[in-house]
Write an enzyme that holds these catalytic residues in place. Structure first.
Site, PDB file in Angstrom:
ATOM      1  N   GLU A  57      -2.588   0.127  -4.575  1.00  9.44           N
ATOM      2  CA  GLU A  57      -2.582  -1.081  -3.737  1.00  9.44           C
ATOM      3  C   GLU A  57      -2.384  -2.319  -4.606  1.00  9.44           C
ATOM      4  O   GLU A  57      -3.010  -2.453  -5.653  1.00  9.44           O
ATOM      5  CB  GLU A  57      -3.915  -1.235  -2.990  1.00  9.44           C
ATOM      6  CG  GLU A  57      -4.140  -0.191  -1.916  1.00  9.44           C
ATOM      7  CD  GLU A  57      -5.442  -0.427  -1.187  1.00  9.44           C
ATOM      8  OE1 GLU A  57      -5.801  -1.598  -0.972  1.00  9.44           O
ATOM      9  OE2 GLU A  57      -6.104   0.561  -0.850  1.00  9.44           O
ATOM     10  N   ASP A 114       0.852  -1.182   0.000  1.00  8.86           N
ATOM     11  CA  ASP A 114       0.000   0.000   0.000  1.00  8.86           C
ATOM     12  C   ASP A 114       0.893   1.238   0.000  1.00  8.86           C
ATOM     13  O   ASP A 114       1.678   1.428   0.931  1.00  8.86           O
ATOM     14  CB  ASP A 114      -0.854  -0.054   1.278  1.00  8.86           C
ATOM     15  CG  ASP A 114      -1.960   0.983   1.298  1.00  8.86           C
ATOM     16  OD1 ASP A 114      -2.961   0.750   1.979  1.00  8.86           O
ATOM     17  OD2 ASP A 114      -1.814   2.032   0.637  1.00  8.86           O
TER      18      ASP A 114
END
Length: 417
Positions: free
Chosen positions: A115, A12
DNA sequence: TCTGGGGTCCTAGGACCC
DNA sequence: TCTGGGGTCCTAGGACCC
């Protein structure tokens, strides 16, 4: 180390839009790293798009949140630095990271622009122990690409994603089954994936405040109150999730919408925006090689009331004209003359654009329409989206195409995300 | 100068059919 | 003359994600 059924990484990017802007500024000689001061990426307030899209960590003590209006963010922190979004930069940065990650596993899933899930199961013999490798990957991203990431490691995607959300930035966290009671359950229930604004008060009302409360609640009661969503979040609170990395199903719909810098109060102007949106949606639809069976129009009034109408066609289409005339009919049915802040077009019910039986009711000029649309698409890709436009847009001040990522620079980029 | 844009999935209710 | 009932399709709206 216990044997793990699977090893899933969730990578992330920390404050993605802001980190990418910061890294780009530094690469171009800036002396200030905007990650170290209160700063945000925000839309253009003059165009009524002035909200916080991403924020630096120092904004935390001013309680600035994603989604805040820039107006309120500036009230909270007068010295706040604000930068406009640059979607072309984000697409390049995201692609660079994906390429780097690809070296560590053949099983990679891009979940969003910032992500990525990676299946590291059975990769240990190649690259080594997972926590050490995660540190290696995050340091390599920082060194080579100039931005930081969090990496969560767990036995499934849900727990890996929850783990990457723990302390930030530039961290590696694990969330293995034996760690659930200490690392996951104490968190407030709103931190759980899929527990959003509307669900939180419903859970509070039945005495559920932490993820642990949810995990230990009665699943039958949750199902009764929240239907299938109740079952889903009960499973998530207990760490139960087993979807594979990858195998993303095909897209289901394609849409574009736009907040207009002024309130639209007349039919003619509304029609122009609908045409502009339709041009973009139809071009994306054709480039995706689908035909649409459902056409939808959505409106948002000046008072922020949103509503939509959709219609299923007898024959799937990718024709700009067909989509536009359907959209006009839907618009005519729903619009009562109230001032409009935003308009949107979405097409769904997508079917493969393979040779098909023509319906008796197909217009006779189907092929000429298609040939025209195709030529226009090719010209726009080759020479830019403004090379050809409908005459109504001349001198109108309204762009002939609206939506997509990167506005006029990257009209086709959005379809890769 | 106050509140984006792109998606997915679920549910409720009505139409329609047998 | 007292209003069945299941299944499917369609639409509108809402909830959630990044």
């Amino acid at each position: 180390m216990p044997r793990r059924s699977r090893l899933i990484f969730h990578i992330d990017v920390n404050s993605a839009y802001l980190s990418w802007e910061a890294a780009d500024q530094l690469q171009h000689g800036a002396s200030l790293d905007i990650r170290t001061v209160p700063s945000v990426i925000g839309g253009d307030a003059e165009k009524r798009r002035g909200i916080v899209l991403a924020k630096s960590i120092p904004t935390k003590k001013y309680q600035i949140n994603t989604g805040d209006t820039l107006y309120s963010a500036r009230l909270k922190c007068p010295q706040l630095l604000i930068f406009p979004p640059r979607y072309d930069l984000y697409i390049r940065s995201s692609a660079a990271m994906l390429e780097l990650l690809g070296e560590y596993s053949p099983s990679i899933q891009r979940y969003s622009i910032d992500e990525v899930f990676m299946d590291y199961t059975k990769m240990e013999e190649h690259f080594g122990e997972p926590i050490r490798v995660a540190h290696h990957i995050k340091d390599k991203v920082k060194r080579e690409l100039g931005f930081t990431v969090n990496i969560g490691i767990a036995e499934n995607k849900l727990l890996a994603k929850m783990a990457s959300n723990f302390t930030k930035p530039d961290r590696v966290h694990t969330l293995f089954p034996e760690e659930i009671p200490t690392k996951l359950w104490p968190l407030p229930v709103e931190d759980l994936f899929m527990v959003g604004r509307a669900t939180v008060p419903k859970l509070h009302r039945i005495g559920i405040y932490t993820i642990g409360d949810l995990a230990h609640s009665d699943p039958k009661l949750l199902k009764k109150r929240l239907k299938s969503h109740g079952t889903l979040i009960w499973n998530y609170a207990n760490g139960k999730e087993n979807s594979p990395v990858g195998n993303i199903p095909g897209i289901k719909s394609i849409g574009n919408s736009s907040t207009i810098s002024f309130d639209v109060e007349d039919r003619k102007t509304a029609h122009m925006f609908l045409l502009s949106l339709t041009e973009m949606v139809a071009m994306r639809l054709r480039s995706s090689n689908y035909l649409a069976q459902v056409i939808g129009v959505s409106l948002k009034s000046q008072e922020f009331f949103s509503y939509s109408h959709q219609r299923r066609l007898y024959t799937p289409t990718d024709s700009t004209n067909k989509i536009y005339t359907t959209a006009l009919a839907l618009f005519g049915e729903m619009w009562q003359g109230e001032p409009l802040r935003a308009l949107g077009i979405r097409v769904g019910g997508l079917v493969d654009n393979t040779p098909r039986q023509l319906s008796l009711f197909d217009p006779g000029d189907l092929y000429r329409q298609r040939a025209l649309d195709t030529v226009v698409d090719k010209m726009r890709v080759k020479y830019g989206s403004n090379i050809i436009m409908r005459a109504v847009f001349l001198h109108s001040g309204i762009k002939p195409l609206t939506g997509g990522v990167g506005e006029e620079d990257y009209p086709l980029m959005s379809s890769i995300l």
